[in-house]
Enzyme design. Structure first.
Site, PDB file in Angstrom:
ATOM      1  N   LYS A  57       0.844  -1.203   0.000  1.00 34.25           N
ATOM      2  CA  LYS A  57       0.000   0.000   0.000  1.00 34.25           C
ATOM      3  C   LYS A  57       0.879   1.253   0.000  1.00 34.25           C
ATOM      4  O   LYS A  57       0.572   2.236  -0.665  1.00 34.25           O
ATOM      5  CB  LYS A  57      -0.959  -0.020   1.199  1.00 34.25           C
ATOM      6  CG  LYS A  57      -2.075  -1.050   1.000  1.00 34.25           C
ATOM      7  CD  LYS A  57      -2.846  -1.387   2.270  1.00 34.25           C
ATOM      8  CE  LYS A  57      -3.784  -2.562   2.025  1.00 34.25           C
ATOM      9  NZ  LYS A  57      -4.414  -3.097   3.227  1.00 34.25           N
ATOM     10  N   GLN A  85      -4.213  -1.733   9.559  1.00 35.09           N
ATOM     11  CA  GLN A  85      -4.118  -3.046   8.909  1.00 35.09           C
ATOM     12  C   GLN A  85      -4.709  -4.107   9.842  1.00 35.09           C
ATOM     13  O   GLN A  85      -4.380  -4.160  11.016  1.00 35.09           O
ATOM     14  CB  GLN A  85      -2.638  -3.358   8.597  1.00 35.09           C
ATOM     15  CG  GLN A  85      -2.430  -4.653   7.843  1.00 35.09           C
ATOM     16  CD  GLN A  85      -3.071  -4.654   6.456  1.00 35.09           C
ATOM     17  OE1 GLN A  85      -3.016  -3.676   5.734  1.00 35.09           O
ATOM     18  NE2 GLN A  85      -3.705  -5.760   6.096  1.00 35.09           N
ATOM     19  N   ASP A 135     -10.389   3.623   4.338  1.00 36.52           N
ATOM     20  CA  ASP A 135     -10.518   2.170   4.138  1.00 36.52           C
ATOM     21  C   ASP A 135     -11.962   1.717   4.399  1.00 36.52           C
ATOM     22  O   ASP A 135     -12.292   0.551   4.249  1.00 36.52           O
ATOM     23  CB  ASP A 135      -9.552   1.449   5.094  1.00 36.52           C
ATOM     24  CG  ASP A 135      -9.233   0.024   4.662  1.00 36.52           C
ATOM     25  OD1 ASP A 135      -9.328  -0.274   3.454  1.00 36.52           O
ATOM     26  OD2 ASP A 135      -8.893  -0.795   5.538  1.00 36.52           O
TER      27      ASP A 135
END
Ligand code: NAP
Length: 286
Positions: free
Chosen positions: A54, A98, A121
């Site tokens: 990412k 994450q 996200d």
């Protein structure tokens, strides 16, 4: 193989290129470089690889990375404090935690510490509600799409998959994947059936699907003979050894369109994350 491939790689590269142009424009006009903070807790090698990917892709999109790496022993309160700090930092426009996180962490509390305006996200309750109420992308205050479901929708659109009136069967009901992808399909006027580990006779339900989204986390779980001939198959699974949740070889003999793993949903997820990071930076700047 009879199915055509729904490839995410090229489409994702196009999205990243457009995102880079927008990031550049923001820099030119306001002197602001979009910044995505990544938070990694613990030393799971797969998670570390995802974060690195990412960050590399962020660079390509003209997005700065802020990397926060915390030990596996981090307490829930310490993680919430760290994310709250990023939420309040005006130089950070988007935050990615994450997951999975270590067992002692309250994942929901950690997600909710993300300012909804920085939830690129799409993991907070605000973003979940926005997807449920079809309130993404329309106004400055709209919520964000969860990255993988949002990426899947872009892939389906790019391949002109008709959604209106189609029967979509989603296998999996996690809050970041199965549930939101079903909500986004519903907002596109598909008829949606959710299935999960307690569903009885899953193959019979899958056989009625025009579109199957596999979000299970079990390698080669969906069998070719579960599919209606001509079905569109989206494999969101990503298991050890680059293996999806669908038995690709068998499914490709029956489906009309199918995503490969890797190269299908994965790159779209990152491309959508970065696009939303620039959306967030624009909304926070102008
Ligand atoms: P998750 O939170 O573990 O959820 C898995 C879901 O599958 C659950 O809802 C579970 O049902 C259901 N399930 C498990 N066994 C089943 C069975 N035998 N029959 C029917 N349903 C079953 O996983 P997730 O985070 O949603 O991820 C799913 C997959 O997507 C994983 O392979 C993951 O690696 C992948 N993924 C990929 C990306 C990407 O960027 N490509 C991003 C995120 C995740 P219950 O609710 O009843 O337990």
């Amino acid at each position: 193989m009879t199915a055509d491939l729904m490839i995410g790689t090229d489409l994702a590269a196009e999205m990243v290129a457009k995102t880079a142009e927008r990031a550049h424009a923001l820099q030119e006009q306001y002197g602001v470089q979009p910044c995505l903070a990544t938070v990694l807790v613990g030393d799971d090698p797969a998670s570390a690889t995802y974060v690195r990917m990412k960050q590399n892709r962020s660079k390509k999109a003209g997005i700065a990375s802020r990397s926060v790496v915390l030990p596996a022993t981090t307490t829930p309160a310490e993680l919430v404090a760290e994310i709250t700090k990023l939420s309040g930092d005006p130089a950070v426009h988007g935050i990615l935690l994450q997951h999975p996180v270590p067992a002692q962490i309250d994942e929901r509390a950690a997600f909710e510490a993300i300012d909804p305006a920085k939830d690129v996200d799409g993991v907070t309750m605000r973003s979940f509600a926005a997807m449920a109420f079809n309130d993404t992308k329309d106004t400055k205050d709209s919520g964000f799409r969860s990255a993988t479901p949002g990426g899947i929708m872009r892939l389906l659109a790019a391949y002109d998959v008709p959604l209106e009136g189609a029967h979509a069967v989603v296998i999996g009901r996690s809050p970041i994947l199965g549930k939101p992808v079903g909500m986004l399909l519903l907002a596109s006027n598909a008829t949606v059936t959710y299935t999960h580990s307690r569903t009885t006779d899953l193959p019979a339900i899958v056989r009625t699907a025009d579109i199957v989204v596999a979000a299970v986390g079990r390698p080669n779980f969906v069998q070719g003979d579960w599919l209606k001939p001509g079905a569109v198959v989206v494999d969101a699974g990503y298991n050890e050894g680059n293996v999806g949740d669908v038995d690709f070889a068998a499914a490709a003999e029956v489906a009309s369109l199918i995503t490969p793993v890797p190269g299908g949903v994965g790159p779209m997820t990152i491309a959508l994350l970065l696009e939303q990071a620039v959306d967030a930076a624009e909304a926070q700047t102008s």
